[in-house]
Design a protein around this motif. Sequence first.
Motif, PDB file in Angstrom:
ATOM      1  N   LYS A 265       0.341  -3.129  -5.929  1.00 48.44           N
ATOM      2  CA  LYS A 265       1.549  -3.474  -5.699  1.00 48.44           C
ATOM      3  C   LYS A 265       2.150  -3.141  -5.043  1.00 48.44           C
ATOM      4  O   LYS A 265       3.494  -3.196  -4.191  1.00 48.44           O
ATOM      5  CB  LYS A 265       1.943  -4.906  -6.517  1.00 48.44           C
ATOM      6  N   ALA A 266       2.480  -1.215  -5.185  1.00 49.51           N
ATOM      7  CA  ALA A 266       3.549   0.065  -4.654  1.00 49.51           C
ATOM      8  C   ALA A 266       2.879  -0.338  -3.351  1.00 49.51           C
ATOM      9  O   ALA A 266       1.844  -0.416  -2.965  1.00 49.51           O
ATOM     10  CB  ALA A 266       3.647   0.938  -5.552  1.00 49.51           C
ATOM     11  N   ASN A 267       4.618  -0.391  -2.254  1.00 46.85           N
ATOM     12  CA  ASN A 267       4.106   1.056  -0.822  1.00 46.85           C
ATOM     13  C   ASN A 267       4.674   2.459  -1.161  1.00 46.85           C
ATOM     14  O   ASN A 267       4.950   2.354  -1.788  1.00 46.85           O
ATOM     15  CB  ASN A 267       4.711   0.083  -0.417  1.00 46.85           C
ATOM     16  N   TYR A 268       3.666   3.178   0.277  1.00 48.56           N
ATOM     17  CA  TYR A 268       4.105   4.339   0.168  1.00 48.56           C
ATOM     18  C   TYR A 268       5.379   4.609   1.518  1.00 48.56           C
ATOM     19  O   TYR A 268       4.820   3.579   2.456  1.00 48.56           O
ATOM     20  CB  TYR A 268       2.557   4.998   0.104  1.00 48.56           C
ATOM     21  N   PHE A 269       6.077   5.690   0.700  1.00 49.31           N
ATOM     22  CA  PHE A 269       7.091   6.064   2.227  1.00 49.31           C
ATOM     23  C   PHE A 269       5.568   6.501   3.590  1.00 49.31           C
ATOM     24  O   PHE A 269       5.257   7.556   2.818  1.00 49.31           O
ATOM     25  CB  PHE A 269       7.557   6.544   2.002  1.00 49.31           C
ATOM     26  N   GLY A 270       6.119   6.458   4.758  1.00 51.09           N
ATOM     27  CA  GLY A 270       5.151   7.428   5.318  1.00 51.09           C
ATOM     28  C   GLY A 270       6.599   7.978   6.863  1.00 51.09           C
ATOM     29  O   GLY A 270       7.711   7.685   6.537  1.00 51.09           O
ATOM     30  N   GLY A 271       6.539   8.953   7.502  1.00 54.30           N
ATOM     31  CA  GLY A 271       7.708   9.647   8.185  1.00 54.30           C
ATOM     32  C   GLY A 271       6.465  10.048   9.659  1.00 54.30           C
ATOM     33  O   GLY A 271       5.087  10.276   9.306  1.00 54.30           O
ATOM     34  N   VAL A 272       7.719  10.396  10.386  1.00 56.11           N
ATOM     35  CA  VAL A 272       6.360  10.812  11.397  1.00 56.11           C
ATOM     36  C   VAL A 272       7.770  12.092  12.198  1.00 56.11           C
ATOM     37  O   VAL A 272       9.082  12.180  11.613  1.00 56.11           O
ATOM     38  CB  VAL A 272       6.441   9.952  12.849  1.00 56.11           C
TER      39      VAL A 272
END
Length: 374
Positions: A265-272
């Motif tokens: 149920k957790a989400n992850y952070f993403g960056g570019v």
Amino acid sequence: MKKKLFFIGLFFVIFIFLYFWVFNKPKETTLNVVLLGINKEKIKSFANSYTEKTGIKINIEEAKYFNFISEIEEMKKRGKKIPDIFVAINDQIPALADKDVIIPIEKNEIFDNMAPSQDSVKYNGKYYGYPFQFETTYLFYNKNFIKTAPESFEELFTLSKQIEKNSKGSIKGFLFPIDEYYYHYIWLTYVGGSLNDMLDTTSSGKQNIINELKFVKNNFQYANYSTTTSLFKEGKAAAMINGNWAFPFLENLNFQYDYIILNDKANYFGGVKSFVISKSSDNIDEAKNFARFLTSYESQKSMENVADYIPCNDRALSESNNPALSRIKSNFTKINIMPNDKRLKDFWMKSNNMLIRVFKNKEDIDKVVNDIFK
């Protein structure tokens, strides 16, 4: 007389030659590029290839510290020369655009990038960079202690406690860098919070942050990034949360490990990370051409075997055989891209103080959060 005319004619010919071949000789173009956490040797090889094709020289330097963007902003303020091209993470773009440091580009220059990376460089309706490298976090686990990937964090917490008990504390069960709130995002979403809680720290946002900090305090021992990575690398931690930037540090280990984006149920952070063009560059067109060259399908495809590299180019990502990328493609809905929102920068600054007070000074969580986010 004839001799005099000869020398006059010779002087005139030499003058014309000097004018067109020396004084009027085209200037040599050099582009100055500053990298941030991107494989320098690979970019150098691209630069050498580009110089051979175009004659344009590329001078590549590497930022020595993470917040070099602050120095770029200060250089702009003082009227100093800024590198023609430099790397910016997408949440840094609003400040750079507002301070007129970088130039906008046309969307069609990045049209073959996957939609999330296109959106990552969009600010106030304009596009400000050439997306090159996608980043996110994973769950890494040591297969000596965890044979198969857990199906939930709840299962992992149970395993973690058992591993610590069996080893009498010599092995840490599950770590993550508590000193950086970027890594807390997983637990913020795990306890029911969202990205909006970091952008709008009003009553509901504050409460979710409080809940997350209490969850972390109850389930984790304190570790910073260096400790987390080192203990896992030494085989003294069974599992950790870390990013794809950790892969180069995890080569030639004396144990097998694996990594997943746990579909819980957790989400992850993403960056570019993107190449942005300085507005003060004397060679804007050449800089844009080189940035396009670096972010082309051919260039990004050739990087697929670089350990920590995730391409932003849609085709390069879809065709890659790198196992790390299969986890991205199959779980992309679990990754939330950091927004280009100025409020996020303010949150990062305040969260540093918050984490020190809560986990180092051991102050009351409710008091600290309510004090910082008034």
